[in-house]
Design a protein around this motif. Structure first.
Motif, mmCIF file in Angstrom:
data_model
loop_
_atom_site.group_PDB
_atom_site.id
_atom_site.type_symbol
_atom_site.label_atom_id
_atom_site.label_comp_id
_atom_site.label_asym_id
_atom_site.label_seq_id
_atom_site.Cartn_x
_atom_site.Cartn_y
_atom_site.Cartn_z
ATOM 1 N N TRP A 92 0.839 -1.202 0.000
ATOM 2 C CA TRP A 92 0.000 0.000 0.000
ATOM 3 C C TRP A 92 0.879 1.258 0.000
ATOM 4 C CZ3 TRP A 92 -2.312 -4.488 0.978
ATOM 5 C CH2 TRP A 92 -3.667 -4.621 0.742
ATOM 6 N N LYS A 332 -14.200 5.265 -6.835
ATOM 7 C CA LYS A 332 -14.151 5.671 -5.433
ATOM 8 C C LYS A 332 -13.805 4.446 -4.596
ATOM 9 C CE LYS A 332 -17.242 7.488 -1.940
ATOM 10 N NZ LYS A 332 -18.648 7.637 -1.608
ATOM 11 N N ASN A 333 -12.891 4.643 -3.636
ATOM 12 C CA ASN A 333 -12.504 3.519 -2.768
ATOM 13 C C ASN A 333 -13.408 3.471 -1.542
ATOM 14 O OD1 ASN A 333 -10.398 2.832 -4.453
ATOM 15 N ND2 ASN A 333 -8.917 4.081 -3.356
ATOM 16 N N TYR A 334 -13.891 2.293 -1.241
ATOM 17 C CA TYR A 334 -14.699 2.093 -0.026
ATOM 18 C C TYR A 334 -13.814 1.468 1.042
ATOM 19 C CZ TYR A 334 -19.177 3.246 -2.156
ATOM 20 O OH TYR A 334 -20.221 3.919 -2.734
ATOM 21 N N PHE A 336 -13.978 -0.751 4.476
ATOM 22 C CA PHE A 336 -14.876 -1.571 5.302
ATOM 23 C C PHE A 336 -14.324 -1.786 6.711
ATOM 24 C CE2 PHE A 336 -15.848 -2.374 0.915
ATOM 25 C CZ PHE A 336 -17.225 -2.251 0.897
ATOM 26 N N LYS A 339 -8.319 -1.211 8.773
ATOM 27 C CA LYS A 339 -7.135 -2.063 8.758
ATOM 28 C C LYS A 339 -5.986 -1.492 7.921
ATOM 29 C CE LYS A 339 -5.581 -6.725 7.888
ATOM 30 N NZ LYS A 339 -5.948 -8.119 7.718
ATOM 31 N N TYR A 340 -6.311 -0.844 6.805
ATOM 32 C CA TYR A 340 -5.241 -0.358 5.907
ATOM 33 C C TYR A 340 -5.028 1.156 6.051
ATOM 34 C CZ TYR A 340 -6.493 -4.863 4.050
ATOM 35 O OH TYR A 340 -6.769 -6.191 3.947
ATOM 36 N N VAL B 83 -20.667 0.995 -7.280
ATOM 37 C CA VAL B 83 -21.291 1.631 -6.106
ATOM 38 C C VAL B 83 -22.469 0.777 -5.627
ATOM 39 C CG1 VAL B 83 -22.654 3.634 -5.350
ATOM 40 C CG2 VAL B 83 -20.589 3.986 -6.692
ATOM 41 N N LEU B 86 -21.067 -2.382 -3.933
ATOM 42 C CA LEU B 86 -20.361 -2.130 -2.663
ATOM 43 C C LEU B 86 -21.294 -1.597 -1.574
ATOM 44 C CD1 LEU B 86 -17.055 -0.636 -4.116
ATOM 45 C CD2 LEU B 86 -17.231 -2.736 -2.797
ATOM 46 N N GLU B 87 -22.398 -1.000 -2.004
ATOM 47 C CA GLU B 87 -23.335 -0.469 -0.996
ATOM 48 C C GLU B 87 -24.524 -1.394 -0.768
ATOM 49 O OE1 GLU B 87 -24.364 3.541 -1.937
ATOM 50 O OE2 GLU B 87 -22.334 4.288 -1.530
ATOM 51 N N GLN B 92 -22.684 -6.620 2.387
ATOM 52 C CA GLN B 92 -21.778 -5.928 3.310
ATOM 53 C C GLN B 92 -20.881 -6.882 4.111
ATOM 54 O OE1 GLN B 92 -21.158 -2.512 3.365
ATOM 55 N NE2 GLN B 92 -22.413 -2.808 1.543
ATOM 56 N N TRP B 95 -18.147 -8.230 1.812
ATOM 57 C CA TRP B 95 -17.089 -7.230 1.555
ATOM 58 C C TRP B 95 -16.203 -7.047 2.783
ATOM 59 C CZ3 TRP B 95 -17.471 -7.793 -3.132
ATOM 60 C CH2 TRP B 95 -18.509 -7.416 -3.939
ATOM 61 N N TYR B 99 -12.361 -7.830 2.816
ATOM 62 C CA TYR B 99 -11.534 -6.620 2.945
ATOM 63 C C TYR B 99 -10.431 -6.851 3.972
ATOM 64 C CZ TYR B 99 -10.489 -1.590 3.461
ATOM 65 O OH TYR B 99 -9.873 -0.360 3.485
ATOM 66 N N ASP B 100 -10.755 -7.628 5.010
ATOM 67 C CA ASP B 100 -9.761 -7.881 6.061
ATOM 68 C C ASP B 100 -8.701 -8.891 5.646
ATOM 69 O OD1 ASP B 100 -10.703 -6.018 7.739
ATOM 70 O OD2 ASP B 100 -12.007 -7.370 8.867
ATOM 71 N N ASN B 101 -8.889 -9.498 4.482
ATOM 72 C CA ASN B 101 -7.873 -10.412 3.965
ATOM 73 C C ASN B 101 -6.986 -9.646 2.978
ATOM 74 O OD1 ASN B 101 -6.739 -12.243 1.865
ATOM 75 N ND2 ASN B 101 -7.607 -13.801 3.220
ATOM 76 N N ALA B 105 -7.706 -7.810 -0.579
ATOM 77 C CA ALA B 105 -7.623 -6.346 -0.582
ATOM 78 C C ALA B 105 -6.680 -5.851 -1.685
ATOM 79 C CB ALA B 105 -7.153 -5.841 0.777
ATOM 80 N N ARG B 108 -7.940 -4.631 -5.012
ATOM 81 C CA ARG B 108 -8.645 -3.335 -5.010
ATOM 82 C C ARG B 108 -10.112 -3.496 -5.419
ATOM 83 N NH1 ARG B 108 -6.818 0.594 -8.528
ATOM 84 N NH2 ARG B 108 -7.748 2.201 -7.242
ATOM 85 N N TYR B 110 -12.429 -3.015 -3.609
ATOM 86 C CA TYR B 110 -13.200 -1.978 -2.926
ATOM 87 C C TYR B 110 -13.292 -0.689 -3.736
ATOM 88 C CZ TYR B 110 -8.332 -1.029 -1.722
ATOM 89 O OH TYR B 110 -6.989 -0.834 -1.799
ATOM 90 N N ASN B 111 -12.665 -0.692 -4.920
ATOM 91 C CA ASN B 111 -12.782 0.472 -5.806
ATOM 92 C C ASN B 111 -13.974 0.254 -6.748
ATOM 93 O OD1 ASN B 111 -12.126 1.702 -8.636
ATOM 94 N ND2 ASN B 111 -11.049 2.953 -7.140
ATOM 95 N N THR B 112 -14.797 1.253 -6.853
ATOM 96 C CA THR B 112 -16.048 1.103 -7.613
ATOM 97 C C THR B 112 -15.804 0.715 -9.071
ATOM 98 O OG1 THR B 112 -15.998 3.480 -7.979
ATOM 99 C CG2 THR B 112 -17.379 2.694 -6.175
#
Lengths: 610, 173
Positions: A92, A332-334, A336, A339-340, B83, B86-87, B92, B95, B99-101, B105, B108, B110-112
């Motif tokens: 990162w 856009k980055n979400y 959750f 952690k990062y 979007v 992810l929403e 949820q 995700w 995301y915690d892995n 992660a 990426r 988590y990028n729309t």
């Protein structure tokens, strides 16, 4: 499966490995050295620098951080150091280090080469710290001028004033020239103004109206109309005259205000002469500043410069690092979880051990150096200390806190127990004596909250014995007085207090020998100094007295002359106003008479009373 | 030269030499790279797949070029789709757990735009793979001969670059 493809991938990996092996080390070393040198404003150099991409390990044999004030010495250097970076944050683009062991830490070491670094041009507005250090430097410079050892208690006023160029006389000359120009302007204005001409015309018109010659009411009414017009003209002239007076008073007051400044100019000349004569002002603050101000405030500025660097970089990273600029369609980055949410750089713990150049064994911890404290949740804490075999100790404790809205810095430094044998407690020539014995303590406490500062620097010299013998007999009267005053002193402490904001900074320097000095001086040489001051005051006043009289006389005479001129004009306007009014009344009366006579004639003829 | 080589090879293989599934494989892999942001972790895997699997590289390059242009226009749609995913309330917990892995992660997701375009590309693969095979077969039987006779193809074959390439190709064997 395509064999060629697998070979190609193997080749790409091999090239990557080779490039890392050959270029990463020097590239990374140069980049770190350059950026650190910019921060330090002098060279920062690594020897034996090595970065292993596969082990994520950074190590060096020696790190030298040049002292920017003396580029042939290092502020500190370290010995062999090795630490590992965490793997995932690197993906990162964040550098997180759990533990760094800085071995062989040494302060104030000699350099083999000059550590001068050509700074890139940075266009920066002067900030809080530069304002602060500039004010402190000004105070130090002021202290440097307070050479109490060169003071005199008597003075040859004539030869002193012969050397001086008294400013009051020049300023009075300029004032007189200004007055002359202004008065000349107003003389012309009064001379050339059209009021008098208009007054003459009104006068002529009023005198031309011969009331007895009016034969009927019609003529009287016509004459009355003329008089009314003349009255309006006269009133207009009156208004013009009043405006002229107003302008004159305003201009005159601003010009003559210089006359009121003459006393101030003379006082400035007296103060200047007293300063040139080196007649001292025996004030406790002056004595303390002269003795210890330079050293105490100089040390203070050094600490402030380090704090300025800490805040500059702490604040810079805080404000810019996380500015996320979303380009078009970059998405856009979400998040959750957090952690990062690492800062760009985070050295969690630095274990430091080493030795000062005075052989104090140092050890301690520096924790949570990060580029964004809001992300780590921790301020930078420094706790380093140690002592030598003679119990000379050094302790540095600091908190650099950028967690809140206002940056806060706190530094506590104590250096205690060092020998003062053969040392001087002040660079001032008032205390030229070496010490035969004694122990010293230097402490500093600096608290900064945004632009507010609250700090105290102090020196303590305990168990001291002055070596008066080596200096021989006192060279002058003052030195003798001061020597007597401190002969029984075995402890000296001096404190500099700096508090307030850069807009309103209070700087006080006090020591326990200030009162001793002041009392000794007041009891002996103060009377002579006061007499010398009075002599200078009388002589300066006398020197400029003639010029002052000339200017004041000229100003008052010219003022009277111009006011008389104005009064004359005003009187002539008022006179004409009066005459016009009288003429109007005469006409009214004549008109009534004529009307009455006409009415009587009609009654007589037709018998009707109008 | 490399691009020309692959395009020339593509033309040759389109005619008869390669399996239609290899061409279609190259096509959909190139499409995924083209539609999704190029500096993504999954694209590294796809590049490795293109190099290792026996898919047609020329077709992958062509597809990548074409779909990069398509992606430029479709990015706002991918963003909106991302979007939405992810929403989405039902997703949820998924995700959050991935995301915690760190490995997940790294993609990426988590990028729309990354998620929207990647899922869209995967969904497109389902019809595009058989459709491409169908089109290649049809091309070979009905269109190829006519394409060879077109003025453009004749001009291309007669060009100096093409003959130079043929010469180099012969020398290389």
């Amino acid at each position: 499966m395509r064999i060629k493809g697998i070979i190609l991938i193997a080749i790409i990996i091999g090239i990557g490995f080779g490039l890392n092996l050959f270029f990463t080390n020097s590239w990374l070393k140069n980049k770190i050295e350059y950026n650190a040198s910019v921060v330090n404003e002098a060279k920062v150099e690594f020897d034996g620098f090595d970065f292993s991409l596969f082990q994520l390990k950074l190590s060096w044999d020696r790190l030298q951080v040049t002292n920017p004030s003396n580029t042939m010495t290092n502020t500190f250097e370290t010995g062999a150091t090795e630490f590992k970076m965490e793997f995932w944050p690197l993906l990162w683009k964040k550098v997180i280090v759990e533990n760094v062991q800085l071995m062989g830490f040494q302060l104030d070491t000699e350099r083999e080469t000059d550590g001068y670094f050509e700074m890139p041009e940075i266009d920066e507005e002067p900030g809080f710290f530069s304002e602060l250090t500039s004010q402190i430097s000004g105070e130090i410079a002021k202290n440097a001028q307070t050479q109490l050892d060169e003071i005199k208690t008597s003075v040859n006023v004539d030869s002193l004033l012969a050397k001086m160029d008294l400013q009051a006389a020049h300023k009075m000359d300029s004032l007189k020239t200004g007055l002359e120009q202004n008065y000349s302007k107003w003389e012309d204005t009064f001379k050339d103004n059209p009021i008098e001409k208009n007054v003459a015309e009104i006068k002529k018109s009023v005198e031309g109206l011969e009331v007895p010659k009016l034969k009927n009411p019609k003529e009287a009414i016509a004459a009355l109309e003329d008089v009314k017009k003349l009255a309006e003209q006269a009133k207009k002239l009156k208004t013009e005259t009043e405006q002229l007076k107003k302008d004159f008073e305003q201009d005159f007051n601003s010009t003559t205000s210089g006359v009121g400044q003459i006393d101030g100019w003379i006082k400035d000349d007296i103060a200047s002469a007293v300063s040139v004569a080196k007649l001292p002002d025996f004030d406790v603050q002056n004595i303390g500043s002269a003795l210890f101000g330079g050293n105490l405030l100089g040390d203070f500025n050094t600490y402030i410069e380090y704090l300025a660097v800490a805040r500059e970089y702490g604040s810079r990273f805080m404000s810019s690092e996380e500015e996320e600029k979303i380009e078009r369609y970059e998405g856009k980055n979400y998040e959750f979880s957090d952690k990062y949410d690492w800062p760009g750089l985070w050295l969690k713990k630095i274990e430091l051990s080493g030795r000062t150049n005075t052989q104090i064994d140092l050890s301690g911890l520096i924790t949570n150096i990060s580029s964004n404290q809001k992300k780590t949740g921790y301020p930078i804490l420094i706790d380093i200390g140690g002592s030598d075999k003679n119990n000379v100790s050094l302790s540095v404790k600091s908190e650099l806190n950028y967690l809140g809205a206002e940056p806060k810095e706190n530094v506590e430094v104590v250096y205690d127990g060092f020998s003062l044998n053969k040392a001087k407690i002040s660079p001032s020539k008032l205390l030229p004596y070496d010490l035969k014995a004694g122990k010293g303590e230097i402490s500093a406490s600096i608290n900064l909250i945004n632009r507010k500062i609250n700090s105290e620097m102090s020196y303590k010299a305990k168990g001291i014995v002055f070596d008066f013998e080596s200096e021989g007999k006192p060279k002058n009267k003052i030195e003798g007085v001061l020597r007597d005053a401190i002969s029984d002193v075995d402890m000296v402490y001096a404190t500099a207090i700096v508090d307030g904001t850069s807009d309103k900074l209070n700087i006080k320097v006090r020591s326990n020998i200030d009162d001793l000095f002041v009392n000794a001086l007041k009891n002996t040489v103060q009377k002579e100094v006061d007499a010398a001051k009075k002599k200078i005051e009388a002589k300066v006043t006398e020197e400029v007295a003639a010029k002052r009289k000339e200017v004041e006389k000229y100003a008052s005479e010219k003022e009277a002359q111009l006011r008389a001129e104005y009064d004359r004009i005003e009187a002539s306007v008022n006179e004409q106003l009066q005459k016009v009014e009288e003429k109007r009344e005469e006409l009214e009366k004549k008109k009534k008479e004529l009307e009455d006579s006409v009415k009587g004639a009609i009654k007589k003829k037709i018998g009707i009373d109008f | 030269m490399l691009l020309l080589k692959y395009l020339s090879k593509l033309l040759k293989e389109l005619s008869s030499e390669a399996e239609p599934s290899q061409l279609a494989g190259g096509f959909i892999l190139g499409m995924i790279i083209g539609l999704t942001p190029i500096m993504s972790f999954h694209n590294l895997i796809i590049v490795v797949l293109i190099l290792v699997l026996k898919v047609n590289i020329g077709m992958a390059l062509l597809s990548f070029t074409v779909f990069s242009g398509v992606a430029y226009l479709a990015d706002p749609g991918f963003h909106a789709f991302g979007v939405w995913m992810l929403e989405h309330d039902g997703l949820q917990s998924l995700w959050t757990s991935i995301y915690d892995n760190e490995w997940w992660a790294m993609t990426r997701f988590y990028n729309t735009v990354v998620l929207g375009s990647f899922v869209s590309a995967l969904l497109l693969c389902v019809p595009m793979f058989p459709l491409t095979i169908y089109l290649i077969k049809n091309y070979r039987t009905h269109i190829h001969a006519r394409v060879q006779k077109t003025k453009l193809m004749q001009a291309l074959k007669g060009s100096k670059i093409y003959s130079f390439y043929q010469t180099v190709n012969k020398v290389r064997g």
